[in-house]
Design a protein around this motif. Structure first.
Motif, short mmCIF file in Angstrom:
data_model
loop_
_atom_site.label_atom_id
_atom_site.label_comp_id
_atom_site.label_asym_id
_atom_site.label_seq_id
_atom_site.Cartn_x
_atom_site.Cartn_y
_atom_site.Cartn_z
N ASP A 73 1.00 -1.10 0.11
CA ASP A 73 -0.10 0.07 0.22
C ASP A 73 0.92 1.19 0.03
OD1 ASP A 73 -2.12 1.86 0.30
OD2 ASP A 73 -3.02 1.05 2.05
N THR A 117 -0.25 4.28 0.28
CA THR A 117 -0.74 5.51 0.98
C THR A 117 -0.22 5.76 2.36
OG1 THR A 117 -2.77 4.32 1.77
CG2 THR A 117 -2.63 5.11 -0.70
N SER A 152 -2.04 5.49 5.02
CA SER A 152 -2.65 4.72 6.06
C SER A 152 -1.81 3.67 6.34
CB SER A 152 -4.12 4.13 5.35
OG SER A 152 -5.00 5.20 5.07
N SER A 202 -7.08 4.61 0.63
CA SER A 202 -5.74 3.24 0.91
C SER A 202 -5.98 2.36 0.02
CB SER A 202 -6.02 2.96 2.47
OG SER A 202 -7.14 2.26 2.72
N ASP A 242 -2.11 10.53 -2.03
CA ASP A 242 -3.11 9.54 -1.51
C ASP A 242 -4.25 9.62 -2.44
OD1 ASP A 242 -1.73 8.81 0.74
OD2 ASP A 242 -3.11 9.67 2.18
#
Length: 453
Positions: free
Chosen positions: A53, A55, A57, A82, A143
């Motif tokens: 991931d 992002t 998050s 996310s 993001d």
């Protein structure tokens, strides 16, 4: 709440040639398709990682972002997407300054490039706002565009922190480098996209907030061949003849010392109705901004303040120079205006651009900034390429909405709508709404929604 916000803002502001290394961390995968082909043109060092991931998050608390760098730019309840797997490339281009300590590299001209596994064929390029660094837009731009499928590239602009003005040999060098580093990254990121995905980006968009908005304006004026369009969020305005920071910030510093009145503030360009924001800006922004940019363009004026450094403590860094209360840009030697001219904007944009600016911006007031820039674009007969949206009750940083939810509205949702509006304009020839005021609704989720009409 104000002191905590101020400290967050301040904390955020404060090897072989083209070597490639793997950077293990939580969420790293054995390898992504195309990762082994990454070779950032011109980079002195690069590292790559295949991440589950990309992002914030997932990246918060890992080496792949810096929470302090993007703290305080968004309202607390901002919804962040996310679940975007892909490749992250970190590194730096050759540079002699050492203001950016991220990753322990102690090296400027750092960049980050993120390449989502599910790519939409497009690229977004940006540069840090204020004197922040390459991760500063992770929470509000990276993001969001990654979730839409864009590749993303961001630069620290070649220098950072309140001591950015120490970079370079002559007045204006540090800011001039910002533009060169953004161009350098745009060219390199386009090449990396081709390497990883096996085809060129169909579209490349330039965007940014504050100093990043200035970069957007400058890039679309000077290198339109690199981009298909841009979104300028409250870009700083530099003109040799004024207005610029030096034509109104000294009034704010003078008011702090008791030698200027509220009427003087209005005459300098500060918006009536923004008075409730003045104490915060007096503490965090005005004195600091005036002294470090004056040191950049006019170092012979009070060389002892700020001197070789803006300070080593919070109080020292934020403290204004007493001499700035009487700073008179128009009376300074012609060499000062020549230094500003090196980085000045013209309004001669060569690609479609949308500008957003909050009506209660109390660091870059609209009367001395985007109102003027829109007129400059018109004077260059480029209005057909430009739209200007004044966001009612928006201010310079969205986090202040959390302190004044009854008086302010965040600009980020309006920016995201504007970004999608720009891409529809460029790619589908859908005309954007006419320039005008984006109203502050009395109901609904103003943190995450904003129609431009």
């Amino acid at each position: 709440m104000r002191s905590r916000a101020g400290l967050a803002l301040l904390s955020a502001a404060l090897l072989a040639l083209t070597a490639t290394a793997s950077a293990p961390a939580i969420g790293a995968s054995p390898g992504c398709a195309g990762e082994d082909r990454v070779h950032v043109p011109g980079a002195e060092l690069q590292t790559t990682a295949c991440l589950a991931d990309l992002t914030t998050s997932a990246l918060a608390g890992t080496p792949y972002t810096d929470v302090a760098d993007w703290a305080s730019l968004a309202a607390r309840d901002t919804v962040r997407p996310s679940g975007v797997p892909g490749i992250q490339v970190d590194g730096y281009f050759p540079d002699t300054s050492r203001l950016n300590r991220t990753h322990g590299w102690d090296h400027d001209a750092q960049f980050v490039i993120r390449l989502p596994a599910r790519w939409n064929g497009k690229l977004v390029v940006t540069g840090a706002p204020g004197v922040r660094k390459q991760y500063s837009l992770d929470g509000i731009i990276s993001d969001q565009v990654l979730a839409r499928g864009y590749a993303f590239a961001s630069t620290d602009k070649g220098n950072s922190s309140a001591d950015f003005y120490t970079d370079g040999r002559r007045p204006g060098d540090a800011v001039a480098e910002w533009n060169r580093r953004t161009t350098e990254l745009a060219v390199a990121a386009k090449a990396v996209v081709r390497q990883v995905y096996g085809r060129s980006a169909q579209r490349t968009y330039m965007t940014g907030i504050s100093n990043g908005g200035y970069l957007t304006r400058w890039q679309l004026e000077n290198h339109p061949e690199l981009y298909d369009g841009g979104v300028d969020w409250e870009g700083a305005l530099w003109t040799a003849g004024g207005p610029n920071l030096f034509t109104y910030l000294p009034t704010a510093v003078a008011r702090q010392s008791g030698s200027a009145t509220d009427a003087d503030m209005y005459a300098a360009g500060f918006a009536p109705g923004s008075e409730f924001l003045w104490p915060y800006h007096q503490t965090v922004y005005w004195g600091l901004t005036q002294k470090i940019y004056r040191a950049e363009f006019d170092p012979s004026y009070d060389p002892a303040c700020p001197g070789a450094s803006a300070g080593s403590t919070t109080a020292e860094i934020l403290a204004p120079c007493a001499s700035d209360a009487s700073y008179d840009y128009a009376a300074r030697p012609k060499e000062v205006r020549q230094a500003v001219e090196r980085v000045a904007l013209t309004g001669r944009i060569g690609r479609p651009m949308l500008t957003l600016h909050g009506t209660l911006d109390t660091l870059l007031p609209i009367a001395t900034d985007s109102d003027v820039y829109a007129s400059m674009v018109a004077d260059r007969h480029r209005s057909a390429l430009h739209r200007y949206y004044l966001v009612a009750d928006g201010t310079h940083v969205d986090s202040l909405y959390d302190t004044y939810p009854d008086r302010l509205r965040p600009i980020l949702p309006c920016y995201l709508t504007a970004f999608d509006t720009l891409t529809s304009w460029v790619e589908h020839h859908t005309p954007p709404p006419p320039s005008g005021v984006v109203a502050h609704p009395t109901t609904g989720d103003v943190v995450n929604t904003c129609p431009l009409t």
